[in-house]
Design an enzyme around this catalytic site. Sequence first.
Site, PDB file in Angstrom:
ATOM      1  N   ASP A 194       0.835  -1.201   0.000  1.00 21.77           N
ATOM      2  CA  ASP A 194       0.000   0.000   0.000  1.00 21.77           C
ATOM      3  C   ASP A 194       0.875   1.259   0.000  1.00 21.77           C
ATOM      4  O   ASP A 194       1.653   1.482   0.939  1.00 21.77           O
ATOM      5  CB  ASP A 194      -0.901  -0.012   1.247  1.00 21.77           C
ATOM      6  CG  ASP A 194      -2.173   0.785   1.054  1.00 21.77           C
ATOM      7  OD1 ASP A 194      -2.151   1.761   0.298  1.00 21.77           O
ATOM      8  OD2 ASP A 194      -3.190   0.435   1.668  1.00 21.77           O
ATOM      9  N   ASP A 195       0.757   2.069  -1.050  1.00 20.07           N
ATOM     10  CA  ASP A 195       1.436   3.369  -1.140  1.00 20.07           C
ATOM     11  C   ASP A 195       2.953   3.270  -1.285  1.00 20.07           C
ATOM     12  O   ASP A 195       3.686   4.175  -0.858  1.00 20.07           O
ATOM     13  CB  ASP A 195       1.108   4.247   0.079  1.00 20.07           C
ATOM     14  CG  ASP A 195      -0.348   4.633   0.156  1.00 20.07           C
ATOM     15  OD1 ASP A 195      -1.086   4.375  -0.810  1.00 20.07           O
ATOM     16  OD2 ASP A 195      -0.765   5.187   1.193  1.00 20.07           O
TER      17      ASP A 195
ATOM     18  N   CYS B 111      -6.014   3.872  -4.239  1.00 19.59           N
ATOM     19  CA  CYS B 111      -5.977   2.455  -3.878  1.00 19.59           C
ATOM     20  C   CYS B 111      -7.149   1.632  -4.402  1.00 19.59           C
ATOM     21  O   CYS B 111      -6.947   0.608  -5.054  1.00 19.59           O
ATOM     22  CB  CYS B 111      -5.841   2.301  -2.373  1.00 19.59           C
ATOM     23  SG  CYS B 111      -7.052   3.201  -1.394  1.00 19.59           S
TER      24      CYS B 111
ATOM     25  N   ARG C 161      -7.003  -1.646  -6.906  1.00 16.41           N
ATOM     26  CA  ARG C 161      -7.349  -2.988  -6.411  1.00 16.41           C
ATOM     27  C   ARG C 161      -8.393  -3.643  -7.312  1.00 16.41           C
ATOM     28  O   ARG C 161      -8.308  -4.829  -7.641  1.00 16.41           O
ATOM     29  CB  ARG C 161      -7.858  -2.888  -4.971  1.00 16.41           C
ATOM     30  CG  ARG C 161      -6.754  -2.570  -3.992  1.00 16.41           C
ATOM     31  CD  ARG C 161      -7.237  -1.974  -2.676  1.00 16.41           C
ATOM     32  NE  ARG C 161      -6.117  -1.283  -2.059  1.00 16.41           N
ATOM     33  CZ  ARG C 161      -5.222  -1.869  -1.271  1.00 16.41           C
ATOM     34  NH1 ARG C 161      -5.365  -3.135  -0.940  1.00 16.41           N
ATOM     35  NH2 ARG C 161      -4.200  -1.188  -0.798  1.00 16.41           N
TER      36      ARG C 161
ATOM     37  N   LYS D  58      -6.291  -5.826   3.381  1.00 15.50           N
ATOM     38  CA  LYS D  58      -7.149  -4.680   3.072  1.00 15.50           C
ATOM     39  C   LYS D  58      -7.959  -4.938   1.802  1.00 15.50           C
ATOM     40  O   LYS D  58      -7.399  -5.256   0.759  1.00 15.50           O
ATOM     41  CB  LYS D  58      -6.286  -3.423   2.911  1.00 15.50           C
ATOM     42  CG  LYS D  58      -7.041  -2.186   2.435  1.00 15.50           C
ATOM     43  CD  LYS D  58      -6.106  -0.995   2.355  1.00 15.50           C
ATOM     44  CE  LYS D  58      -6.674   0.107   1.492  1.00 15.50           C
ATOM     45  NZ  LYS D  58      -5.783   1.275   1.388  1.00 15.50           N
TER      46      LYS D  58
ATOM     47  N   HIS E 111     -11.254  -2.764   0.815  1.00 11.85           N
ATOM     48  CA  HIS E 111     -11.609  -1.398   0.396  1.00 11.85           C
ATOM     49  C   HIS E 111     -12.311  -1.360  -0.964  1.00 11.85           C
ATOM     50  O   HIS E 111     -12.049  -0.479  -1.785  1.00 11.85           O
ATOM     51  CB  HIS E 111     -10.351  -0.512   0.376  1.00 11.85           C
ATOM     52  CG  HIS E 111     -10.691   0.958   0.430  1.00 11.85           C
ATOM     53  ND1 HIS E 111      -9.885   1.924  -0.132  1.00 11.85           N
ATOM     54  CD2 HIS E 111     -11.743   1.621   0.973  1.00 11.85           C
ATOM     55  CE1 HIS E 111     -10.418   3.117   0.058  1.00 11.85           C
ATOM     56  NE2 HIS E 111     -11.550   2.964   0.734  1.00 11.85           N
TER      57      HIS E 111
ATOM     58  N   HIS F 184       0.766   2.331   4.263  1.00 11.93           N
ATOM     59  CA  HIS F 184      -0.305   3.334   4.378  1.00 11.93           C
ATOM     60  C   HIS F 184      -0.273   3.959   5.780  1.00 11.93           C
ATOM     61  O   HIS F 184       0.149   3.327   6.744  1.00 11.93           O
ATOM     62  CB  HIS F 184      -1.642   2.627   4.153  1.00 11.93           C
ATOM     63  CG  HIS F 184      -2.804   3.542   3.926  1.00 11.93           C
ATOM     64  ND1 HIS F 184      -3.448   4.195   4.958  1.00 11.93           N
ATOM     65  CD2 HIS F 184      -3.448   3.895   2.791  1.00 11.93           C
ATOM     66  CE1 HIS F 184      -4.439   4.915   4.456  1.00 11.93           C
ATOM     67  NE2 HIS F 184      -4.465   4.751   3.134  1.00 11.93           N
TER      68      HIS F 184
ATOM     69  N   ASP G  70      -0.165  -0.326  -4.998  1.00 13.34           N
ATOM     70  CA  ASP G  70      -1.410   0.201  -5.557  1.00 13.34           C
ATOM     71  C   ASP G  70      -1.282   1.597  -6.150  1.00 13.34           C
ATOM     72  O   ASP G  70      -2.073   1.989  -6.999  1.00 13.34           O
ATOM     73  CB  ASP G  70      -2.541   0.161  -4.518  1.00 13.34           C
ATOM     74  CG  ASP G  70      -2.224   0.933  -3.246  1.00 13.34           C
ATOM     75  OD1 ASP G  70      -1.094   1.453  -3.100  1.00 13.34           O
ATOM     76  OD2 ASP G  70      -3.103   1.001  -2.366  1.00 13.34           O
ATOM     77  N   ASN G  71      -0.304   2.369  -5.706  1.00  8.32           N
ATOM     78  CA  ASN G  71      -0.106   3.728  -6.225  1.00  8.32           C
ATOM     79  C   ASN G  71       1.169   4.290  -5.600  1.00  8.32           C
ATOM     80  O   ASN G  71       1.872   3.592  -4.866  1.00  8.32           O
ATOM     81  CB  ASN G  71      -1.296   4.646  -5.911  1.00  8.32           C
ATOM     82  CG  ASN G  71      -1.817   4.540  -4.498  1.00  8.32           C
ATOM     83  OD1 ASN G  71      -2.942   4.099  -4.288  1.00  8.32           O
ATOM     84  ND2 ASN G  71      -1.017   4.902  -3.506  1.00  8.32           N
TER      85      ASN G  71
ATOM     86  N   LYS H 209       0.854  10.064  -4.840  1.00 10.68           N
ATOM     87  CA  LYS H 209      -0.506   9.518  -4.795  1.00 10.68           C
ATOM     88  C   LYS H 209      -1.556  10.615  -4.989  1.00 10.68           C
ATOM     89  O   LYS H 209      -1.341  11.755  -4.620  1.00 10.68           O
ATOM     90  CB  LYS H 209      -0.687   8.849  -3.428  1.00 10.68           C
ATOM     91  CG  LYS H 209      -2.069   8.303  -3.118  1.00 10.68           C
ATOM     92  CD  LYS H 209      -2.062   7.682  -1.732  1.00 10.68           C
ATOM     93  CE  LYS H 209      -3.432   7.217  -1.282  1.00 10.68           C
ATOM     94  NZ  LYS H 209      -3.387   6.585   0.050  1.00 10.68           N
TER      95      LYS H 209
END
Length: 594
Positions: free
Chosen positions: A48-49, A86, A90, A148, A150, A238, A344-345, A399
Site C-alpha cells: 500500500d502506497d 488504492c 485494487r 485490506k 476497500h 499506508h 497500488d499507487n 498519490k
Amino acid sequence: MLSIIGETKVHLKSVFLLLALLVFSENAHAQDLSQETSSPNVVMILVDDSALMDFGVYGGEAQTPNIDALAARGAMFTQYRTSPLCSPTRAMLLTGLDNHKTGIATIPEILPAEQEGKTGYSMALEPSVLTIADRLRDKGYRTLMSGKWHMGEEANEMPQNHGFDRSFALAASGADNWEDKSYIPYYADAPWFEDGVEASLPEDFYSSNFIVDKMVSYLEETDSSKPFLAYLPFQAIHIPVQAPPEFTAKYKGRFDEGWHVLRAERHKRAQELGFIRRGAPLAPMPDDAREWDDLNVETRALYAARMEVNAGMLDAMDHHIGRFVSYLKDKDQYKNTIFVITSDNGPEPNRGDHDLRLGLWMKLNGYNIDLGKIGEKGSWGFIGTEWALAAASPSSLYKFYATEGGIRAPLIMAGPGIEPSRIHSPAMVTDVTPTLMDMLGISPAVQGYIPMTGRSLLPILKGKAQSVYVDDDIRAIEVSGNSALYKGDYKILRSILPVGDGKWRLFNLAEDPGETKDLSTEQPQILQNMLAHYEDYAAEMGVLDMPDGYDSVKQIGKNAVKRMFAHHGKFILLIGFGLLALLIGFFRWRRKRV
C-alpha cells in the site's frame, strides 16, 4: 532337463523383475509428470502506497531481501502503471478491467454527491464483474484473502461474494496496525470482516504479522489437494505508519540529511538502474515545499524519525513475506507458485500535524504524533508531502495524481515458466489478471460478464515479444478528474485541485520522465490528437465529469463530516446543545453583572 527348467525359471524371474521395474518406472514418471504439470498456485502481494523505488531491488533504502529474492528469479518491470488511488487499482488488479467498468471509479472518501450511485461509481464491485478469485474457483482452486479490501463497505460486498472461499478483510481505506480502531474521522471504527461477518482482532495484533498468520491458517484449514490463490494486500506502508521498534532501529540516522538529499540520491540511482535515461531532468520541488534547512533541529529530528519508521514498516512487511515463503517451501509448494508483487499507487503525501480538526480527533482517540515511541502503539505516523516527493523520485508528485510519481509503481512476477529478466516495455495494472489467466491456460471470456480490458503480458515473459503495446496503442487512466493518456513516448496529463489547475499538458517521457517540460504549445497537433483519444476513452469507459471547483481535499472534509453525523449524529447534537446552553448561560450571567 532339470538344468533347462532351472534356467527357464531364472529367465522368467528376470522377465517378471524387468516388467515390474518398467511398471514402477512408468508410474514414477507419471507421478513426476503429474507433479510438474499440476496447476500452479498464485500468490498476489499488494503493498500500500509504495513508490517505484521503495523496494531494495528497485534501489530503495529499506531492506527487503525476500522481495528482492523473488525479483532475482523472476521478471522485474520498470514501466508499469497503476491508478493514482488504492480502490480503483485494487479493482483493476483483481478483474483486469478499467476502474470505471468495475463500479469503483474512485474512492468513497472523495466521491462528490453528484456522482453517488451513478454507473461505475457505486463504490463496490458490481454484479457484472468477475474477479480472478471467481475465475480460479470455477477451475477448482482454493481462493483465499487476508488484508485490506476497500471495495465496498457492507457485509454483502465483502470478498466472499466475489469468489473468495475464505477471507479476513478490512473494508476501510486503512486502520491502525496495532489495535482494532479507526485511523481517521471518516470511519467510526476499523471494519474488519471474516467471510462477510464482522470480526475483531487478537490482542497481539500487528497488521503484517496477522495478515500472513491468517493466510497460513486458511491454507492449513482448506483442502491441500487443490491449488490455491492467496491474495495478501498489506496495510504497509499506508498511514498510520507504524512498525516494531526493532525494525525501525535499523534506519537510525539514515534520513538525517533530509528530503532534498534523498530525492537527488534516488534520481541518480534511477539513472544507474536504467529506469530513466542518463541526464534526464528532475522536476523542481513545488513552491510550497518546505526547505529542510529552514526547519528547526527538533522538527528535522521528528521528520527524519518518521521516515525511519516508514522504512521499518516496509522491512517488517518483507520479514513476514519471508515467513510466508518459508511456509510454502516447507510444504513443497514454493517452486510451483506464481508470485505477483506490486503497489497500488505512489507515496502518501498527507500530513497529520497541520490540521486542528484532525489533531483534536487524534487526542480523543488516543493518538499522538510525537517523537516518543514513534511508530509504536498510539503513534499516528506519516511521512508528509516533502518526503513523499522525495520517495517518488525520479518522478513528479505522488498519490492522488496521474503524474508519474502517482502511478509508476514496481511490479515483480516470479514462478514456473518465468525467466529472470528486466522488462522495460509498458504494462498496466489491468494486464495482471489477463496474464495470469493466460499462464494458467484459462479462457478470459465468460458469457454474461464484462470482458477484460487489459492484455496478457505472457508473450513478453516468454521472450516472444518486446511489448504487447505498439506505438499507436492507447493506455489511459482517470480517477476523480486526475487523468493521463499514453501513446508511444508521449503522455498527456491533467491534474486538478488542490495541486493542479485542470489544464492538459503534454510530455515526452522518453526524454523527460520527470514531466518537467510541457510541450503542448510546441506540439499542439500531438496534444489535440491525444485529447481526441482521451474523449473516446472517457466515452467508452463511462467517465463522469467532475463538478465545477472540485477539490479532493475539501471533498474528503465534507464527506468526513457527513459520515461523522451519520455515525455520531445524536452525540454531536447533544454536545452542540450543551455548548449552546453554556453560551446562553454565560450571556445571562454577564447581563446580570452589567
